[in-house]
Design a protein around this motif. Structure first.
Motif, short mmCIF file in Angstrom:
data_model
loop_
_atom_site.label_atom_id
_atom_site.label_comp_id
_atom_site.label_asym_id
_atom_site.label_seq_id
_atom_site.Cartn_x
_atom_site.Cartn_y
_atom_site.Cartn_z
N PHE A 160 11.77 47.68 1.36
CA PHE A 160 13.06 47.35 1.94
C PHE A 160 14.16 47.85 1.02
O PHE A 160 14.04 47.76 -0.19
CB PHE A 160 13.23 45.83 2.07
CG PHE A 160 12.33 45.19 3.07
CD1 PHE A 160 12.57 45.33 4.42
CD2 PHE A 160 11.26 44.41 2.66
CE1 PHE A 160 11.75 44.72 5.34
CE2 PHE A 160 10.43 43.79 3.59
CZ PHE A 160 10.68 43.95 4.93
N ARG A 167 6.84 45.76 -1.23
CA ARG A 167 5.92 44.75 -0.69
C ARG A 167 4.75 44.52 -1.63
O ARG A 167 4.20 45.46 -2.20
CB ARG A 167 5.41 45.20 0.68
CG ARG A 167 6.56 45.20 1.68
CD ARG A 167 6.15 45.86 2.96
NE ARG A 167 7.29 46.41 3.63
CZ ARG A 167 7.82 45.90 4.76
NH1 ARG A 167 7.29 44.86 5.32
NH2 ARG A 167 8.87 46.45 5.30
N ALA A 168 4.39 43.25 -1.76
CA ALA A 168 3.34 42.89 -2.72
C ALA A 168 1.96 43.14 -2.15
O ALA A 168 0.99 43.26 -2.88
CB ALA A 168 3.49 41.42 -3.10
N TRP A 169 1.87 43.25 -0.82
CA TRP A 169 0.56 43.31 -0.18
C TRP A 169 0.20 44.75 0.19
O TRP A 169 1.04 45.49 0.69
CB TRP A 169 0.59 42.46 1.08
CG TRP A 169 -0.73 42.26 1.73
CD1 TRP A 169 -1.68 41.37 1.39
CD2 TRP A 169 -1.23 42.97 2.88
NE1 TRP A 169 -2.75 41.48 2.24
CE2 TRP A 169 -2.50 42.45 3.16
CE3 TRP A 169 -0.72 44.00 3.69
CZ2 TRP A 169 -3.28 42.92 4.22
CZ3 TRP A 169 -1.49 44.47 4.73
CH2 TRP A 169 -2.76 43.92 4.98
N HIS A 187 16.29 39.02 4.53
CA HIS A 187 14.90 38.70 4.82
C HIS A 187 14.00 39.80 4.27
O HIS A 187 14.08 40.95 4.71
CB HIS A 187 14.70 38.57 6.33
CG HIS A 187 15.21 37.28 6.86
ND1 HIS A 187 14.77 36.72 8.03
CD2 HIS A 187 16.13 36.42 6.37
CE1 HIS A 187 15.39 35.58 8.22
NE2 HIS A 187 16.23 35.37 7.23
N ARG A 233 12.77 33.10 -2.17
CA ARG A 233 11.83 32.04 -1.81
C ARG A 233 11.23 32.33 -0.45
O ARG A 233 11.97 32.58 0.51
CB ARG A 233 12.57 30.70 -1.78
CG ARG A 233 11.61 29.54 -1.90
CD ARG A 233 12.39 28.25 -1.99
NE ARG A 233 11.59 27.20 -1.40
CZ ARG A 233 12.10 26.09 -0.91
NH1 ARG A 233 13.39 25.91 -0.90
NH2 ARG A 233 11.32 25.18 -0.39
N ASP A 234 9.93 32.34 -0.36
CA ASP A 234 9.23 32.58 0.91
C ASP A 234 9.76 33.82 1.63
O ASP A 234 9.96 33.80 2.84
CB ASP A 234 9.35 31.36 1.82
CG ASP A 234 8.51 30.20 1.32
OD1 ASP A 234 7.58 30.44 0.54
OD2 ASP A 234 8.80 29.06 1.70
N GLY A 235 9.99 34.88 0.88
CA GLY A 235 10.42 36.11 1.51
C GLY A 235 11.88 36.15 1.93
O GLY A 235 12.27 37.04 2.67
N VAL A 236 12.67 35.20 1.47
CA VAL A 236 14.10 35.22 1.79
C VAL A 236 14.88 35.26 0.48
O VAL A 236 14.67 34.43 -0.40
CB VAL A 236 14.53 33.98 2.61
CG1 VAL A 236 16.04 33.97 2.81
CG2 VAL A 236 13.84 33.99 3.95
N PRO A 285 10.25 39.83 3.95
CA PRO A 285 8.89 39.28 4.04
C PRO A 285 7.89 40.14 3.27
O PRO A 285 7.96 41.36 3.32
CB PRO A 285 8.60 39.29 5.54
CG PRO A 285 9.54 40.29 6.11
CD PRO A 285 10.76 40.24 5.25
N GLY A 286 7.01 39.49 2.54
CA GLY A 286 5.98 40.20 1.81
C GLY A 286 6.43 40.71 0.46
O GLY A 286 5.67 41.40 -0.21
N VAL A 287 7.64 40.39 0.05
CA VAL A 287 8.12 40.84 -1.25
C VAL A 287 8.03 39.68 -2.23
O VAL A 287 8.55 38.59 -1.95
CB VAL A 287 9.58 41.35 -1.15
CG1 VAL A 287 10.11 41.71 -2.53
CG2 VAL A 287 9.66 42.55 -0.23
N ALA A 288 7.34 39.90 -3.34
CA ALA A 288 7.26 38.89 -4.39
C ALA A 288 8.35 39.17 -5.42
O ALA A 288 9.00 40.22 -5.38
CB ALA A 288 5.89 38.90 -5.03
#
Lengths: 149, 134
Positions: free
Chosen positions: B92, B72-74, B48, B112-115, B50-53
């Motif tokens: 991460f 993280r992309a954000w 997982h 896909r979708d942070g996974v 999250p927030g990684v493109a």
């Protein structure tokens, strides 16, 4: 007084726009550090609770929730009675010898009274949900020009 | 020959750093949530992030290790004040040691979708084999 509902009895509630103790940030930072250390020894299963960050700027309050691997259709954001509910269903695709599994996860945050609940917007990108909660006019700092004669 | 034909997750620690210099933004990394599944043919790893493109994800395989790094992309925009933080802004990072129980050139990855879903096929040598009896 605000009534606060929450989903995680063992977890400190994130109360959003309310005034907070100056130590709250330090406390949550310390528990996060401990969590990081302890998590090395715990089972590495994708969590059923999800972290939430709250930000604000002059016009809006923002709630960012990490919800990786959830379909957009399975995310429900609701604002009722001064509370923001984020409910999601994580579906784990069927694998070898296992059917599709789904886990319901949700969190409730209490909102201050200065949120325009009819103008709440949400976006989901890279597994992170961002909810934008616009503040009411009177809650925004206003500049009033005073003419001095 | 390795003692174990499996995936061992390990968390990078400053003491275990190799000689190479780590760039400043990688001094502090957090361990993502993950899950390992095993079938006779392959290991399936779900991480997982999250927030990684896609741009911020690095999957590197070398000398019996598979390293996953997700930036993280954000970034917190200017003018935003944090009222409450539960997530971390650090990248991460997780390393899986597999001692050559994985065919690294056949690793398939999907974000896909942070996974991140990785499929790590096992080499022919360690797959279960049926031996014909004459």
């Amino acid at each position: 007084m605000n009534l606060i509902r929450y989903s995680y009895p063992h977890y400190r509630l994130a109360s959003s726009a309310l005034p907070r103790s100056p130590w709250a940030g330090l406390e949550s930072e310390i528990s996060r550090l401990f969590e990081n250390v302890v998590s090395d020894y715990s089972a590495a299963v994708p969590p059923t609770r999800f972290p939430v960050d709250i930000y604000e700027d002059k016009a809006n309050t923002y709630v960012r929730a990490e919800l990786p691997g959830v379909n957009r259709d399975d995310i429900n954001v609701e604002v009722t009675d001064g509370a923001l509910t984020i409910a999601a269903t994580r579906k784990v695709p069927a694998g070898h010898g296992e059917g599709e599994q789904s886990v319901a996860i949700n969190r409730v945050l209490s909102l201050g009274e200065d949120v325009q609940s009819d103008k709440v917007a949400a976006a989901y990108e890279n597994g992170v949900l961002t909810v934008t909660l616009p503040k009411r006019e009177q809650a925004q700092p206003k500049k009033i020009a005073v003419a001095v004669k | 020959m390795s003692l174990f034909n499996t995936l061992i997750p390990s968390s990078p620690r400053p003491s275990s750093l190799r000689d190479e210099q780590r760039s400043a933004d990688l001094v502090h990394t957090v361990k993502p949530a993950y899950e390992i599944k095993e079938t006779p043919e392959a290991f399936g790893v779900t991480v997982h992030l999250p927030g990684v493109a896609k741009d911020g994800l690095e999957v590197t395989a070398e000398s019996g290790q598979l390293r996953i790094l997700g930036r993280r992309a954000w970034k917190q925009p200017e003018g935003w004040t944090a009222l409450h933080r539960e997530s971390a802004a650090e990248p991460f990072e997780i390393i899986f040691e597999h001692e050559h129980a994985v065919e690294t050139d056949k690793v398939a990855a999907e974000l896909r979708d942070g996974v991140l879903r990785l499929s790590l096929p096992k080499p022919e040598a360690i797959k279960p084999r049926r031996i014909a009896v004459n």
